[in-house]
Design a protein around this motif. Sequence first.
Motif, PDB file in Angstrom:
ATOM      1  N   MET A 249      -3.413  10.521   7.559  1.00  0.00           N
ATOM      2  CA  MET A 249      -2.905   9.436   8.318  1.00  0.00           C
ATOM      3  C   MET A 249      -3.426   8.320   7.511  1.00  0.00           C
ATOM      4  N   MET A 250      -4.750   8.138   7.226  1.00  0.00           N
ATOM      5  CA  MET A 250      -5.452   6.921   6.814  1.00  0.00           C
ATOM      6  C   MET A 250      -4.880   6.758   5.336  1.00  0.00           C
ATOM      7  N   ALA A 251      -4.561   7.845   4.453  1.00  0.00           N
ATOM      8  CA  ALA A 251      -4.178   7.705   3.311  1.00  0.00           C
ATOM      9  C   ALA A 251      -2.651   7.089   3.292  1.00  0.00           C
ATOM     10  N   GLU A 252      -2.001   7.458   4.163  1.00  0.00           N
ATOM     11  CA  GLU A 252      -0.735   7.149   4.384  1.00  0.00           C
ATOM     12  C   GLU A 252      -0.621   5.386   4.789  1.00  0.00           C
ATOM     13  N   LEU A 253      -1.556   5.104   5.867  1.00  0.00           N
ATOM     14  CA  LEU A 253      -1.710   3.854   6.249  1.00  0.00           C
ATOM     15  C   LEU A 253      -2.239   2.889   5.321  1.00  0.00           C
ATOM     16  N   THR A 254      -2.955   3.236   4.356  1.00  0.00           N
ATOM     17  CA  THR A 254      -3.380   2.337   3.172  1.00  0.00           C
ATOM     18  C   THR A 254      -2.632   2.308   1.963  1.00  0.00           C
ATOM     19  N   GLY A 255      -1.763   3.545   1.812  1.00  0.00           N
ATOM     20  CA  GLY A 255      -1.188   3.456   0.541  1.00  0.00           C
ATOM     21  C   GLY A 255      -1.869   3.972  -0.463  1.00  0.00           C
TER      22      GLY A 255
ATOM     23  N   ASP B 252      -3.258  -3.471  11.172  1.00  0.00           N
ATOM     24  CA  ASP B 252      -2.333  -4.644  10.589  1.00  0.00           C
ATOM     25  C   ASP B 252      -1.801  -3.964   9.474  1.00  0.00           C
ATOM     26  N   LEU B 253      -2.284  -3.053   8.802  1.00  0.00           N
ATOM     27  CA  LEU B 253      -1.451  -2.286   7.729  1.00  0.00           C
ATOM     28  C   LEU B 253      -0.146  -1.604   8.252  1.00  0.00           C
ATOM     29  N   ALA B 254      -0.036  -1.491   9.413  1.00  0.00           N
ATOM     30  CA  ALA B 254       1.382  -0.980   9.775  1.00  0.00           C
ATOM     31  C   ALA B 254       2.471  -1.943   9.374  1.00  0.00           C
ATOM     32  N   VAL B 255       2.234  -3.121   9.088  1.00  0.00           N
ATOM     33  CA  VAL B 255       3.198  -4.038   8.869  1.00  0.00           C
ATOM     34  C   VAL B 255       3.088  -4.731   7.590  1.00  0.00           C
ATOM     35  N   LEU B 256       1.686  -5.203   7.298  1.00  0.00           N
ATOM     36  CA  LEU B 256       1.474  -5.772   6.082  1.00  0.00           C
ATOM     37  C   LEU B 256       1.372  -4.851   4.746  1.00  0.00           C
ATOM     38  N   LYS B 257       1.548  -5.650   3.724  1.00  0.00           N
ATOM     39  CA  LYS B 257       1.518  -4.757   2.402  1.00  0.00           C
ATOM     40  C   LYS B 257       0.261  -3.995   2.490  1.00  0.00           C
ATOM     41  N   THR B 258       0.163  -2.857   2.017  1.00  0.00           N
ATOM     42  CA  THR B 258      -0.639  -1.961   1.939  1.00  0.00           C
ATOM     43  C   THR B 258      -1.989  -2.377   0.909  1.00  0.00           C
ATOM     44  N   PRO B 259      -3.051  -1.751   0.715  1.00  0.00           N
ATOM     45  CA  PRO B 259      -3.927  -1.799  -0.192  1.00  0.00           C
ATOM     46  C   PRO B 259      -3.364  -1.360  -1.492  1.00  0.00           C
ATOM     47  N   GLY B 260      -2.702   0.022  -1.316  1.00  0.00           N
ATOM     48  CA  GLY B 260      -2.196   0.645  -2.564  1.00  0.00           C
ATOM     49  C   GLY B 260      -0.971  -0.342  -3.027  1.00  0.00           C
ATOM     50  N   GLU B 261      -0.190  -0.827  -2.248  1.00  0.00           N
ATOM     51  CA  GLU B 261       0.994  -1.660  -2.830  1.00  0.00           C
ATOM     52  C   GLU B 261       0.244  -2.752  -3.635  1.00  0.00           C
ATOM     53  N   TRP B 262      -0.959  -3.223  -3.188  1.00  0.00           N
ATOM     54  CA  TRP B 262      -1.592  -4.459  -3.973  1.00  0.00           C
ATOM     55  C   TRP B 262      -2.132  -3.968  -5.419  1.00  0.00           C
ATOM     56  N   GLY B 263      -2.484  -2.720  -5.390  1.00  0.00           N
ATOM     57  CA  GLY B 263      -2.736  -2.316  -6.604  1.00  0.00           C
ATOM     58  C   GLY B 263      -4.422  -1.885  -6.632  1.00  0.00           C
TER      59      GLY B 263
END
Length: 434
Positions: free
Chosen positions: A118-124, A240-251
């Motif tokens: 779940m945390m891996a998915e939430l953070t990307g 907040d990561l439920a709607v914000l751009k995830t760390p994974g998406e930011w690289g």
Amino acid sequence: MDYKYFPHTSDDLQAMMEKAGVKDLDGLYAQIPDSIRFKGDYKLPSEMSEMEVRQLFEKLGSQNQQLTCFAGFGVYDHYMPSAVPSLLQRSEFLTSYTPYQAEISQGTLHYIFEYQSMMAELTGMDISNASMYDGTTACAEAMMMAVAAGKKVNKVLVSEGLNPKTRKVLDTYALHQGIELVTIPLKDGVTDLTTANFDSVAGVIVQQPNVYGIVEDFTGFADTCHEHKALFIMDSVAADLAVLKTPGEWGADIAVGDGQSLGIPMLFGGPYVGYMCCTEKLIRKMPGRIVGMTKDNRDQRAFVLTLQAREQHIRRQKATSNICSNQSLMALFVTIYLSLMGKQGVKEAAELSYAGAHYLCDKLVETGKFHLVYNQPFFNEFYVKYDGDVDALQKRFVDAGFLGGVKFADGILFAVTEKRTKEEIDNLVKIAAV
């Protein structure tokens, strides 16, 4: 005098004192200055029955003032589904500890695996460990992880937008690890990476949203870090990561933060749960534990401790960290919360928090007594200046039953979660407008 429930007899105590080279207990404390020794009698109540003890604590508890919370600064008053504590307090969860024996710990290993997923998915991110103590120490561990990955460099750049509480923990860890911390200043409330000197830098730490509640645009940050062979670390409020751009998406290379916002009550400061996720290539530098899924000799699904990169399990000099991962009860809390809320529920809670914060901000500004310090996008927390006595204002809030924000620098940080109603917000504004 020997006491019924004390494990040591007088003979035991005497034997231990002789071994320590002292004659009596006073000799044991001889190095403690007399000026700070307690000379009075302990104010211990007389023995009580169970009923009397309950009455005593109910009386003490009634002295607490229950306030409607509009404060945040890293800890948020989110809704907790009633099923969470009912499940969490089952004896098989509440009394279990580290699952060293996989064959008899399948239930514990299973929920830890689900937490990681779940945390891996939430953070990307690719990988999550089996939780840390809290968000501040998770960030400090990420700092050391970056230095360990960088090998010959020991400088870490830290955004001024990082929560000061987290920064103090970083300073403490860095002092004893020989790590140099350099602050990246803010410009108009956001991290100004153009001022950063990347010579011999192991990593860069930013916060999203930052300490002022501002949602920063980190476009290009990861590329800049990677060009200089530095790791990009993001510290985020989990909910907040439920709607914000995830760390994974930011690289990002490493994502850390506190999971308290995922339904864990404020609890006077803890216990909470720190999360840490990273890219797959950094997996062997990650502290704590990682649970994996496999198959047993009967071809049935089974769970095992796949990796434990801490000094307890590997050579001390090879370990990134000496931290001993928590017993995962709070990770179970997060797992149950996310399972009950689901993706849509967590998203709706975040959207309600966002809407409530913007409504409160607009109403406060309309009073003419408040103004936003930075003209930047914010999520569920915002920073305003008050044209008056902040201490007197916050006293009025408390007298009216509200925890009205956090006094920070020369302004106030207000936070709103999905628990706050329109009526509560309007009442807070009425007090502020006086």
